[in-house]
Each structure stands twice: as C-alpha cells, then as structure tokens.
Scaffold this motif. Sequence first.
Motif, PDB file in Angstrom:
ATOM      1  N   LYS A 116       0.839  -1.201   0.000  1.00  0.00           N
ATOM      2  CA  LYS A 116       0.000   0.000   0.000  1.00  0.00           C
ATOM      3  C   LYS A 116       0.877   1.256   0.000  1.00  0.00           C
ATOM      4  CE  LYS A 116      -4.253  -1.666   0.336  1.00  0.00           C
ATOM      5  NZ  LYS A 116      -5.027  -1.640  -0.925  1.00  0.00           N
ATOM      6  N   PRO A 117       0.404   2.325  -0.629  1.00  0.00           N
ATOM      7  CA  PRO A 117       1.221   3.541  -0.740  1.00  0.00           C
ATOM      8  C   PRO A 117       1.775   4.045   0.603  1.00  0.00           C
ATOM      9  CG  PRO A 117      -0.771   3.747  -2.066  1.00  0.00           C
ATOM     10  CD  PRO A 117      -0.877   2.450  -1.326  1.00  0.00           C
ATOM     11  N   GLN A 118       0.997   3.933   1.694  1.00  0.00           N
ATOM     12  CA  GLN A 118       1.437   4.482   2.989  1.00  0.00           C
ATOM     13  C   GLN A 118       2.685   3.814   3.536  1.00  0.00           C
ATOM     14  OE1 GLN A 118      -1.785   3.481   1.818  1.00  0.00           O
ATOM     15  NE2 GLN A 118      -2.416   2.652   3.801  1.00  0.00           N
ATOM     16  N   ILE A 119       2.996   2.577   3.079  1.00  0.00           N
ATOM     17  CA  ILE A 119       4.167   1.926   3.669  1.00  0.00           C
ATOM     18  C   ILE A 119       5.335   1.791   2.698  1.00  0.00           C
ATOM     19  CG2 ILE A 119       2.837   0.757   5.478  1.00  0.00           C
ATOM     20  CD1 ILE A 119       3.297  -1.820   3.863  1.00  0.00           C
ATOM     21  N   VAL A 120       5.197   2.430   1.532  1.00  0.00           N
ATOM     22  CA  VAL A 120       6.275   2.348   0.531  1.00  0.00           C
ATOM     23  C   VAL A 120       7.564   2.957   1.076  1.00  0.00           C
ATOM     24  CG1 VAL A 120       7.019   3.159  -1.750  1.00  0.00           C
ATOM     25  CG2 VAL A 120       4.724   2.242  -1.443  1.00  0.00           C
ATOM     26  N   ARG A 121       7.432   4.079   1.785  1.00  0.00           N
ATOM     27  CA  ARG A 121       8.611   4.755   2.313  1.00  0.00           C
ATOM     28  C   ARG A 121       9.410   3.845   3.254  1.00  0.00           C
ATOM     29  NH1 ARG A 121       9.054  10.796   4.523  1.00  0.00           N
ATOM     30  NH2 ARG A 121      11.298  10.798   4.781  1.00  0.00           N
ATOM     31  N   GLN A 122       8.665   3.257   4.202  1.00  0.00           N
ATOM     32  CA  GLN A 122       9.288   2.374   5.191  1.00  0.00           C
ATOM     33  C   GLN A 122       9.976   1.179   4.511  1.00  0.00           C
ATOM     34  OE1 GLN A 122       6.314   0.429   7.695  1.00  0.00           O
ATOM     35  NE2 GLN A 122       7.759  -1.273   7.778  1.00  0.00           N
ATOM     36  N   VAL A 123       9.253   0.573   3.559  1.00  0.00           N
ATOM     37  CA  VAL A 123       9.770  -0.621   2.890  1.00  0.00           C
ATOM     38  C   VAL A 123      11.025  -0.286   2.062  1.00  0.00           C
ATOM     39  CG1 VAL A 123       9.187  -2.123   0.935  1.00  0.00           C
ATOM     40  CG2 VAL A 123       7.667  -2.015   2.913  1.00  0.00           C
ATOM     41  N   LEU A 124      10.966   0.812   1.314  1.00  0.00           N
ATOM     42  CA  LEU A 124      12.118   1.171   0.468  1.00  0.00           C
ATOM     43  C   LEU A 124      13.326   1.554   1.323  1.00  0.00           C
ATOM     44  CD1 LEU A 124      10.580   3.191  -2.513  1.00  0.00           C
ATOM     45  CD2 LEU A 124      11.444   0.846  -2.517  1.00  0.00           C
ATOM     46  N   THR A 125      13.085   2.246   2.425  1.00  0.00           N
ATOM     47  CA  THR A 125      14.175   2.651   3.302  1.00  0.00           C
ATOM     48  C   THR A 125      14.872   1.415   3.884  1.00  0.00           C
ATOM     49  OG1 THR A 125      12.881   4.613   3.815  1.00  0.00           O
ATOM     50  CG2 THR A 125      14.748   4.179   5.241  1.00  0.00           C
ATOM     51  N   GLU A 126      14.052   0.454   4.326  1.00  0.00           N
ATOM     52  CA  GLU A 126      14.608  -0.800   4.863  1.00  0.00           C
ATOM     53  C   GLU A 126      15.412  -1.581   3.836  1.00  0.00           C
ATOM     54  OE1 GLU A 126      10.943  -1.881   7.854  1.00  0.00           O
ATOM     55  OE2 GLU A 126      11.496  -3.399   6.348  1.00  0.00           O
ATOM     56  N   LEU A 127      14.911  -1.551   2.584  1.00  0.00           N
ATOM     57  CA  LEU A 127      15.520  -2.399   1.558  1.00  0.00           C
ATOM     58  C   LEU A 127      16.653  -1.707   0.801  1.00  0.00           C
ATOM     59  CD1 LEU A 127      12.282  -4.103   0.189  1.00  0.00           C
ATOM     60  CD2 LEU A 127      14.052  -5.129   1.636  1.00  0.00           C
ATOM     61  N   LYS A 128      16.853  -0.434   1.104  1.00  0.00           N
ATOM     62  CA  LYS A 128      17.862   0.375   0.397  1.00  0.00           C
ATOM     63  C   LYS A 128      19.201  -0.349   0.171  1.00  0.00           C
ATOM     64  CE  LYS A 128      19.620   5.101   0.497  1.00  0.00           C
ATOM     65  NZ  LYS A 128      19.365   6.446   1.019  1.00  0.00           N
ATOM     66  N   PRO A 129      19.780  -0.984   1.222  1.00  0.00           N
ATOM     67  CA  PRO A 129      21.083  -1.627   1.013  1.00  0.00           C
ATOM     68  C   PRO A 129      21.052  -2.788   0.016  1.00  0.00           C
ATOM     69  CG  PRO A 129      20.478  -1.597   3.360  1.00  0.00           C
ATOM     70  CD  PRO A 129      19.287  -1.134   2.602  1.00  0.00           C
ATOM     71  N   PHE A 130      19.872  -3.332  -0.259  1.00  0.00           N
ATOM     72  CA  PHE A 130      19.794  -4.525  -1.105  1.00  0.00           C
ATOM     73  C   PHE A 130      19.547  -4.200  -2.581  1.00  0.00           C
ATOM     74  CE2 PHE A 130      18.621  -5.561   3.209  1.00  0.00           C
ATOM     75  CZ  PHE A 130      19.489  -6.603   3.486  1.00  0.00           C
ATOM     76  N   PHE A 131      19.193  -2.920  -2.865  1.00  0.00           N
ATOM     77  CA  PHE A 131      18.967  -2.538  -4.265  1.00  0.00           C
ATOM     78  C   PHE A 131      20.300  -2.219  -4.936  1.00  0.00           C
ATOM     79  CE2 PHE A 131      14.732  -1.045  -2.541  1.00  0.00           C
ATOM     80  CZ  PHE A 131      13.996  -2.033  -3.177  1.00  0.00           C
ATOM     81  N   THR A 132      20.936  -3.236  -5.489  1.00  0.00           N
ATOM     82  CA  THR A 132      22.194  -3.008  -6.216  1.00  0.00           C
ATOM     83  C   THR A 132      21.866  -2.492  -7.617  1.00  0.00           C
ATOM     84  OG1 THR A 132      22.088  -5.362  -6.696  1.00  0.00           O
ATOM     85  CG2 THR A 132      23.572  -4.664  -4.923  1.00  0.00           C
ATOM     86  N   LYS A 133      22.907  -2.007  -8.300  1.00  0.00           N
ATOM     87  CA  LYS A 133      22.725  -1.351  -9.612  1.00  0.00           C
ATOM     88  C   LYS A 133      22.093  -2.236 -10.681  1.00  0.00           C
ATOM     89  CE  LYS A 133      26.709   0.482 -11.047  1.00  0.00           C
ATOM     90  NZ  LYS A 133      27.794   0.552 -10.062  1.00  0.00           N
ATOM     91  N   ASP A 134      22.272  -3.550 -10.536  1.00  0.00           N
ATOM     92  CA  ASP A 134      21.764  -4.483 -11.546  1.00  0.00           C
ATOM     93  C   ASP A 134      20.259  -4.729 -11.422  1.00  0.00           C
ATOM     94  OD1 ASP A 134      22.689  -5.640  -9.044  1.00  0.00           O
ATOM     95  OD2 ASP A 134      22.043  -7.572  -9.888  1.00  0.00           O
ATOM     96  N   LYS A 135      19.625  -4.155 -10.392  1.00  0.00           N
ATOM     97  CA  LYS A 135      18.199  -4.449 -10.168  1.00  0.00           C
ATOM     98  C   LYS A 135      17.292  -3.290 -10.617  1.00  0.00           C
ATOM     99  CE  LYS A 135      19.400  -7.230  -6.149  1.00  0.00           C
ATOM    100  NZ  LYS A 135      19.371  -8.549  -6.823  1.00  0.00           N
ATOM    101  N   LEU A 136      16.165  -3.674 -11.195  1.00  0.00           N
ATOM    102  CA  LEU A 136      15.158  -2.672 -11.570  1.00  0.00           C
ATOM    103  C   LEU A 136      14.076  -2.628 -10.489  1.00  0.00           C
ATOM    104  CD1 LEU A 136      13.685  -0.760 -13.642  1.00  0.00           C
ATOM    105  CD2 LEU A 136      12.561  -2.843 -14.497  1.00  0.00           C
TER     106      LEU A 136
END
Length: 276
Positions: free
Chosen positions: A82-102
Amino acid sequence: SLFLSMAAPQKDVFKLGFVGAGNLAESITRGVVRSAVLPAASIRTTHHRADRRSLFASFGCRILETNAQVVEDSDVVIISVKPQIVRQVLTELKPFFTKDKLIVSIAAGIKMKDIKDWSGKSRIIRVMPNTPSAVGLAASVFCTGETATKKDEERVSKLFGAIGKVWTADEKYFDAITGLSGSGPAYIYLAIEALADGGVAAGLTRDLALGLASQTVLGAAAMVNQTGKHPGQLKDEVTSPAGTTIAGIRELEKGAFRASLINAVVAATDRCRELS
Ligand code: NAD
C-alpha cells in the motif's frame, strides 16, 4: 554454432520479486504465468500470512523468508505494498537494491522522486495500473526513471501486457491518468447500475437488466477498441432518423451526460493533485 542459430529464439527469462504479495501481485502473477511471460519458478515473494504464502506457492512461485531475500534474489522487484508503507519498505531495503536491479513501483500517488530518495536508486519504472487487472483487462501506464534501460521497459511492457494494455507517458500526466483510468471503472459501475435501473423501470427483471447492461458496456468498449472507428462515428451508425436511440441520446444530453463525465475526470485529477 549451427545448432544454436537454428534453435528457437531465447526467451528473456529473469527473476521477478514481489514486495507485497497482495491483490495486484496475485493478478500479475496469474497473468504472467498464464501467458507464459515467465515460468512461475522465476517469481518469488514472501508474506507474513500463511494463506498468502500457500497461494503463491500453489502457482509454483518460490516463497522466501524476508523482503530483503526477495530483493537479493530478483532482477526486477515490484513494490506492491500500500502507498502508505512504501517509504518504510524502500528505506529498509535500500542496502539490497544493487545497480543491476530494476525497481518497479505500482503504488498509487507515489512519485518517482520519492522512490528515488527512499531507495537511493534511479533505475526505476513507475506504473499506474487499474483494478480490472483482476480480470486481465487493466489499463496500465508507465514512466521511466533516468537509468532504467530499454530492456527494463520491454520487461515491464511484457509483465503488465499480461494483465491488460500498456501505454507510456511522462510522469506529469499521472494525476490525469489516475482521474481517467484509475477512477474510471467506478464511473462505469455507476453507469451499468443506472442502465440496469432503467431496464427495471421499463419492466425487465433485475437479473436480465444487469446482464444486458454490463454486456452492452463491454460490447461498446470492444467496438471502439477493435474497429478503430471514432466513437462519434459508431454512435452515428446506430442512430436512425426519429428512431429510438436518438430519443435516448437526447435525454442523456439534457442530463449533461458528457459534461458530467468530462467534469468527473477533471475533478478526480484535481483531487489527486491536492493529495500528492
Ligand atoms: P493489497 O493490500 O492487496 O496488497 C498489499 C500487500 O502487502 C498485503 O497483502 C499486505 O499484507 C502486504 N504487506 C503489508 N506490509 C508489508 C511489508 N512490510 N512487507 C511486505 N508485504 C507487506 O493491495 P493491492 O490492491 O495489491 O495494491 C498494492 C499497490 O498497488 C498499492 O500501492 C496500490 O496503490 C497499487 N495499485 C493497485 C491497483 C489494483 O488494481 N489493485 C491499481 C493501481 C494501483
């Protein structure tokens, strides 16, 4: 080698992960697997609820333990919470988004700039689908972030092509798209209900009236989509002089039918701008 050159063209098989195994993730998975865009084994997700995990497992998807594992084990990550938790989820996952991922976000109203700020990445595609995705008839529009590639766009076109039709548009149009295709199904639900009420008022049973109303809307939309004719021309073709159809249209114009629809799209667009 000769053998390789004669083999069928290689399919683009990539690993797709869903963060948020909800309704839309389910619709996309069903569509993608049904149309063989990807084998189910290429799709992974996780969920805190056992029934959601079992459902995705029953499609043949891989079930992992955490969102971070889903991201680590995917080439394309669809953010479908849901839109309200996108911020939290993306912030948590930030270290795992390497350059090769879309990163693909389908969260309504969440801008590219926010996704970029929260994820720290710009290899992003933002998609605005609509609820008829549940029956494979979505209208989806996407816009592309700075470092997303042509191949990324092709992959997103294929994924969302599996649940309906796909367009691309500049992000500045996304509020208007929300006002038209995002909210539009609800306008048409009203129209179908009202047509059925008219049928009942004219003496039909509720069942017959509702069936005829929804099939008529489906048929009219298919006529526009499949004949390529302008809707005005199709309307002219079914209105004979002093006939029944023009008598109905005359009433619709008295009730400002067209102005109502035009204003509905503009009001929903304005409201979307206010909320963002
Ligand atoms: P949904 O509520 O069915 O799905 C979200 C899922 O995420 C739920 O199953 C929820 O339990 C799960 N979840 C919650 N917190 C989580 C976390 N921290 N990590 C992982 N999963 C978590 O919603 P939906 O209808 O599938 O919509 C998903 C997104 O798609 C929304 O952002 C919505 O704006 C957008 N969208 C949906 C449609 C549509 O046709 N359904 C159309 C346009 C946009």
